[in-house]
Write an enzyme that holds these catalytic residues in place. Structure first.
Site, PDB file in Angstrom:
ATOM      1  N   LYS A   1     109.878  64.880  45.226  1.00  0.00           N
ATOM      2  CA  LYS A   1     108.991  65.688  46.060  1.00  0.00           C
ATOM      3  C   LYS A   1     109.433  67.132  45.949  1.00  0.00           C
ATOM      4  CE  LYS A   1     105.869  66.036  49.313  1.00  0.00           C
ATOM      5  NZ  LYS A   1     105.125  66.838  48.317  1.00  0.00           N
TER       6      LYS A   1
ATOM      7  N   GLN B   1     116.085  71.541  46.496  1.00  0.00           N
ATOM      8  CA  GLN B   1     115.107  70.652  47.135  1.00  0.00           C
ATOM      9  C   GLN B   1     115.721  69.285  47.449  1.00  0.00           C
ATOM     10  OE1 GLN B   1     111.637  71.999  47.150  1.00  0.00           O
ATOM     11  NE2 GLN B   1     111.414  70.535  48.807  1.00  0.00           N
TER      12      GLN B   1
ATOM     13  N   LYS C   1     117.567  69.743  50.645  1.00  0.00           N
ATOM     14  CA  LYS C   1     116.628  70.043  51.730  1.00  0.00           C
ATOM     15  C   LYS C   1     115.904  68.779  52.176  1.00  0.00           C
ATOM     16  CE  LYS C   1     114.119  73.529  50.753  1.00  0.00           C
ATOM     17  NZ  LYS C   1     113.103  74.469  50.293  1.00  0.00           N
TER      18      LYS C   1
ATOM     19  N   LYS D   1     110.917  69.981  41.335  1.00  0.00           N
ATOM     20  CA  LYS D   1     110.194  71.258  41.381  1.00  0.00           C
ATOM     21  C   LYS D   1     109.476  71.417  40.052  1.00  0.00           C
ATOM     22  CE  LYS D   1     109.466  74.717  44.146  1.00  0.00           C
ATOM     23  NZ  LYS D   1     109.450  74.766  45.622  1.00  0.00           N
TER      24      LYS D   1
ATOM     25  N   GLY E   1     102.529  72.748  47.021  1.00  0.00           N
ATOM     26  CA  GLY E   1     102.383  74.144  46.615  1.00  0.00           C
ATOM     27  C   GLY E   1     103.695  74.910  46.670  1.00  0.00           C
ATOM     28  N   ASP E   2     103.654  76.126  46.187  1.00  0.00           N
ATOM     29  CA  ASP E   2     104.784  77.072  46.264  1.00  0.00           C
ATOM     30  C   ASP E   2     104.167  78.433  45.918  1.00  0.00           C
ATOM     31  OD1 ASP E   2     107.913  77.163  46.483  1.00  0.00           O
ATOM     32  OD2 ASP E   2     107.491  78.372  44.727  1.00  0.00           O
TER      33      ASP E   2
ATOM     34  N   THR F   1     106.025  75.661  57.076  1.00  0.00           N
ATOM     35  CA  THR F   1     107.268  76.289  56.604  1.00  0.00           C
ATOM     36  C   THR F   1     107.618  77.489  57.491  1.00  0.00           C
ATOM     37  OG1 THR F   1     106.670  75.605  54.380  1.00  0.00           O
ATOM     38  CG2 THR F   1     108.464  77.187  54.582  1.00  0.00           C
TER      39      THR F   1
ATOM     40  N   ASN G   1     102.087  82.491  52.263  1.00  0.00           N
ATOM     41  CA  ASN G   1     101.999  81.368  53.200  1.00  0.00           C
ATOM     42  C   ASN G   1     103.155  81.348  54.198  1.00  0.00           C
ATOM     43  OD1 ASN G   1     103.064  78.296  53.487  1.00  0.00           O
ATOM     44  ND2 ASN G   1     100.872  78.439  53.807  1.00  0.00           N
TER      45      ASN G   1
ATOM     46  N   SER H   1     104.948  67.842  54.727  1.00  0.00           N
ATOM     47  CA  SER H   1     104.422  67.159  53.529  1.00  0.00           C
ATOM     48  C   SER H   1     104.760  65.669  53.603  1.00  0.00           C
ATOM     49  CB  SER H   1     105.030  67.741  52.254  1.00  0.00           C
ATOM     50  OG  SER H   1     104.338  68.895  51.850  1.00  0.00           O
TER      51      SER H   1
HETATM   52  P1  NDP Z   1     103.014  82.776  48.324  1.00  0.00           P
HETATM   53  O1  NDP Z   1     102.587  82.828  46.913  1.00  0.00           O
HETATM   54  O2  NDP Z   1     102.032  82.358  49.353  1.00  0.00           O
HETATM   55  O3  NDP Z   1     103.578  84.216  48.772  1.00  0.00           O
HETATM   56  C1  NDP Z   1     104.645  84.803  48.095  1.00  0.00           C
HETATM   57  C2  NDP Z   1     104.884  86.166  48.709  1.00  0.00           C
HETATM   58  O4  NDP Z   1     106.087  86.686  48.154  1.00  0.00           O
HETATM   59  C3  NDP Z   1     103.803  87.167  48.401  1.00  0.00           C
HETATM   60  O5  NDP Z   1     103.697  88.097  49.431  1.00  0.00           O
HETATM   61  C4  NDP Z   1     104.332  87.826  47.133  1.00  0.00           C
HETATM   62  O6  NDP Z   1     103.823  89.126  46.895  1.00  0.00           O
HETATM   63  C5  NDP Z   1     105.800  87.879  47.421  1.00  0.00           C
HETATM   64  N1  NDP Z   1     106.556  87.877  46.154  1.00  0.00           N
HETATM   65  C6  NDP Z   1     106.500  86.953  45.177  1.00  0.00           C
HETATM   66  N2  NDP Z   1     107.316  87.299  44.161  1.00  0.00           N
HETATM   67  C7  NDP Z   1     107.881  88.461  44.526  1.00  0.00           C
HETATM   68  C8  NDP Z   1     108.809  89.328  43.921  1.00  0.00           C
HETATM   69  N3  NDP Z   1     109.325  89.048  42.714  1.00  0.00           N
HETATM   70  N4  NDP Z   1     109.182  90.441  44.609  1.00  0.00           N
HETATM   71  C9  NDP Z   1     108.666  90.731  45.827  1.00  0.00           C
HETATM   72  N5  NDP Z   1     107.781  89.943  46.448  1.00  0.00           N
HETATM   73  C10 NDP Z   1     107.403  88.836  45.818  1.00  0.00           C
HETATM   74  O7  NDP Z   1     104.320  81.852  48.366  1.00  0.00           O
HETATM   75  P2  NDP Z   1     104.979  81.089  49.591  1.00  0.00           P
HETATM   76  O8  NDP Z   1     104.828  81.901  50.821  1.00  0.00           O
HETATM   77  O9  NDP Z   1     104.488  79.705  49.566  1.00  0.00           O
HETATM   78  O10 NDP Z   1     106.503  81.048  49.151  1.00  0.00           O
HETATM   79  C11 NDP Z   1     107.427  82.090  49.472  1.00  0.00           C
HETATM   80  C12 NDP Z   1     108.845  81.568  49.326  1.00  0.00           C
HETATM   81  O11 NDP Z   1     109.029  80.450  50.233  1.00  0.00           O
HETATM   82  C13 NDP Z   1     109.253  81.037  47.972  1.00  0.00           C
HETATM   83  O12 NDP Z   1     110.628  81.288  47.760  1.00  0.00           O
HETATM   84  C14 NDP Z   1     109.020  79.543  48.083  1.00  0.00           C
HETATM   85  O13 NDP Z   1     109.797  78.798  47.151  1.00  0.00           O
HETATM   86  C15 NDP Z   1     109.505  79.318  49.511  1.00  0.00           C
HETATM   87  N6  NDP Z   1     109.031  78.099  50.154  1.00  0.00           N
HETATM   88  C16 NDP Z   1     107.693  77.843  50.281  1.00  0.00           C
HETATM   89  C17 NDP Z   1     107.273  76.706  50.921  1.00  0.00           C
HETATM   90  C18 NDP Z   1     105.837  76.428  51.200  1.00  0.00           C
HETATM   91  O14 NDP Z   1     105.547  75.470  51.936  1.00  0.00           O
HETATM   92  N7  NDP Z   1     104.895  77.213  50.685  1.00  0.00           N
HETATM   93  C19 NDP Z   1     108.233  75.690  51.400  1.00  0.00           C
HETATM   94  C20 NDP Z   1     109.625  76.095  51.298  1.00  0.00           C
HETATM   95  C21 NDP Z   1     109.980  77.255  50.664  1.00  0.00           C
HETATM   96  P3  NDP Z   1     102.756  89.367  45.701  1.00  0.00           P
HETATM   97  O15 NDP Z   1     101.460  88.830  46.236  1.00  0.00           O
HETATM   98  O16 NDP Z   1     102.769  90.839  45.503  1.00  0.00           O
HETATM   99  O17 NDP Z   1     103.261  88.607  44.509  1.00  0.00           O
END
Ligand code: NDP
Length: 451
Positions: free
Chosen positions: A95, A116, A119, A131, A170-171, A214, A245, A384
């Site tokens: 997962k 993961q 976690k 992943k 998703g991620d 999250t 997200n 999830s």
């Molecule tokens: P999203 O794609 O929804 O959002 C990512 C955000 O981070 C955007 O605002 C994006 O900006 C910014 N971002 C991405 N890459 C960079 C970078 N290199 N430098 C600066 N800003 C950046 O992703 P999520 O919110 O789903 O995920 C965010 C983090 O949380 C990740 O590390 C993910 O692995 C982790 N996570 C997510 C989970 C989930 O349920 N979604 C669960 C557990 C962890 P821009 O639009 O400009 O790229």
């Protein structure tokens, strides 16, 4: 037993890991952080060392890599590379999320799959670690291009996943729209309607609160940490990075619990609203980011009194709570020094490994409450897991039921971190999360024998 076969210290172990996995800095970093706190525990429990559990847990079960060929709107043939890292299925089917971002490579996916595993173990639910993702950049792509890419990716991925085998989610770059396209293609190829993905739409098997889980879970964890220290988030200034997200729903819950959220960001820069975000302001940001797929700087079109800091991250703003929710290594040692100097009390990683190891040391040295991602952002995968349970039962739970379960899971993760990580009264959440996550997986592996 040949003693020479075993590394007895961290430098020896890391040397071997780096030799076996060259040019993978993110993976090295994630393993180093875990191994640093686990080695003393393993020293005290030598049966794990004799079974070479750490060597086995740092080697993925398998990695599938494949080509994704698709056609853009102008009729050009485009080629991307995708992977699924199935890291460890000792305690349940694999997962973990799928990430679409140009930076995706095996180092990043192995670090994420390794984290993961710990976690998922911490949630208490029966889920292994995995992943996946592709070096595909969704920015600037049309809806139909995203659809064709998702369909092309699933045309290969469906051979390797299944509700009892591997259940992606998703991620970064993979939200509700992408999960829907991926699920539609899986269903078409397999002629099966099963819970093979999570984060699905509510009309086809999704769970209430999954989207929020999250971010909400991260703030629940902060509240648990602060309560444990006799404090709470109410009235505290909060800096959040990201506007995806995780960030948006962390902001929502922080506001609901009385925190004053001052910042959000994206890869272009950050906004600072010194009056603090409100739910109404956040609804406008959701419209910009989730519906219009705009930039965080567009916030100033609606609220010109706020400021936008191009090319910067929000860690210079004085706050008591920091929630990095964007991406890996977005908070370095100098940022940590600034945050501490400005009165930081607690930090929880909404993103995976956003804090560089040197910055973690700064927080440890100043006894800042520091929650690593594998504990603080486990709420997403936990819900999830609850989505999978609802799919298996062919039932949908209410928002209140799911939220209550999420709060309970975050509380239990917090308690387990405190149980295994408390040194001289100060809870070391990194140590607690690593040891608590490790034990369940390691004991299952020991039970299976040498496999
Ligand atoms: P999203 O794609 O929804 O959002 C990512 C955000 O981070 C955007 O605002 C994006 O900006 C910014 N971002 C991405 N890459 C960079 C970078 N290199 N430098 C600066 N800003 C950046 O992703 P999520 O919110 O789903 O995920 C965010 C983090 O949380 C990740 O590390 C993910 O692995 C982790 N996570 C997510 C989970 C989930 O349920 N979604 C669960 C557990 C962890 P821009 O639009 O400009 O790229």
């Amino acid at each position: 037993m040949n003693d020479d076969l075993f590394c007895k210290d961290l430098p020896c172990f890391m040397k071997g890991l780096k030799k076996r996995n060259p040019h993978e800095p993110e993976f090295h970093q994630a393993v180093q952080e875990v191994a640093e706190t686990l080695m003393p525990y393993i020293d005290a429990h030598p049966h794990y060392r004799e079974a070479r559990i750490l060597e086995r847990m740092t080697e993925p079960d398998r990695i599938v890599s494949f080509r994704v060929t698709w056609e853009d709107d102008d009729g050009n043939i485009r080629v991307n590379r995708a992977h699924r890292v199935q890291f460890n299925n000792s305690i349940g089917p694999y997962k973990g999320g799928l990430r679409f971002h140009p930076s995706v490579n095996l180092s990043i996916l192995k670090f994420l799959g390794f984290e993961q595993t710990f976690k998922n173990s911490l949630t208490g639910l029966p889920m292994g670690g995995a992943k996946g993702g592709a070096n595909f950049n969704p920015k600037g792509k049309s809806d139909r291009e995203i659809m064709r890419f998702c369909q092309a990716l699933m045309t290969e991925l469906h051979h390797h996943i299944g509700e009892h085998t591997d259940v992606p989610a998703g991620d970064i770059g993979v939200g509700a729209r992408e999960i829907s396209y991926l699920f539609g293609q899986y269903k078409r190829l397999k002629n099966q309607f099963t819970g093979v993905l999570t984060g699905k739409g509510l009309s086809f098997g999704g769970s209430l609160v999954r989207k929020e889980a999250t971010g909400y879970g991260c703030v629940y964890f902060v509240e648990n940490m602060l309560n444990h220290a006799g404090d709470s988030i109410a009235g505290k200034k909060v800096a959040i990075s990201g506007s995806g997200n995780v960030a948006l729903y962390a902001a929502e819950k922080a506001i609901e619990l009385g925190g004053k959220v001052l910042t959000l960001s994206d890869s272009g820069g950050f906004i600072h609203d010194s009056e603090g975000l409100t739910q109404e302001k956040l609804d406008i940001i959701k419209q910009i980011k989730e519906v219009e797929h705009g930039r965080i700087s567009d916030y100033l079109d609606h609220f010109p009194k706020a400021s936008y800091h191009s090319g910067e991250r929000p860690w210079s703003v004085p706050v008591e709570v920091a929630l990095p929710c964007a991406t890996q290594n977005e908070l370095m040692a100098e940022d940590a020094e600034t945050l501490v100097k400005n009165g930081l009390r607690a930090l929880a990683e909404g993103a995976n490994m956003p804090t560089h190891l040197d910055a973690v040391r700064v927080f440890e040295n100043h006894q800042i409450l520091f929650a690593p991602g594998k504990a603080a952002n486990a709420g997403g995968v936990a819900v999830s897991g609850l989505e999978q349970s609802q799919n298996a039962q062919r039932l949908s739970w209410t928002r209140e039921e799911v939220d209550e379960k999420l709060q309970l899971i975050m509380r239990q993760i917090h308690s387990r971190c405190v149980e295994f990580g408390t040194d001289e009264k100060h809870p070391n959440y990194v140590k607690g999360a690593n040891i608590a996550g490790f034990i369940k997986v390691a004991d299952a592996m020991l039970s299976y024998g040498a496999i």
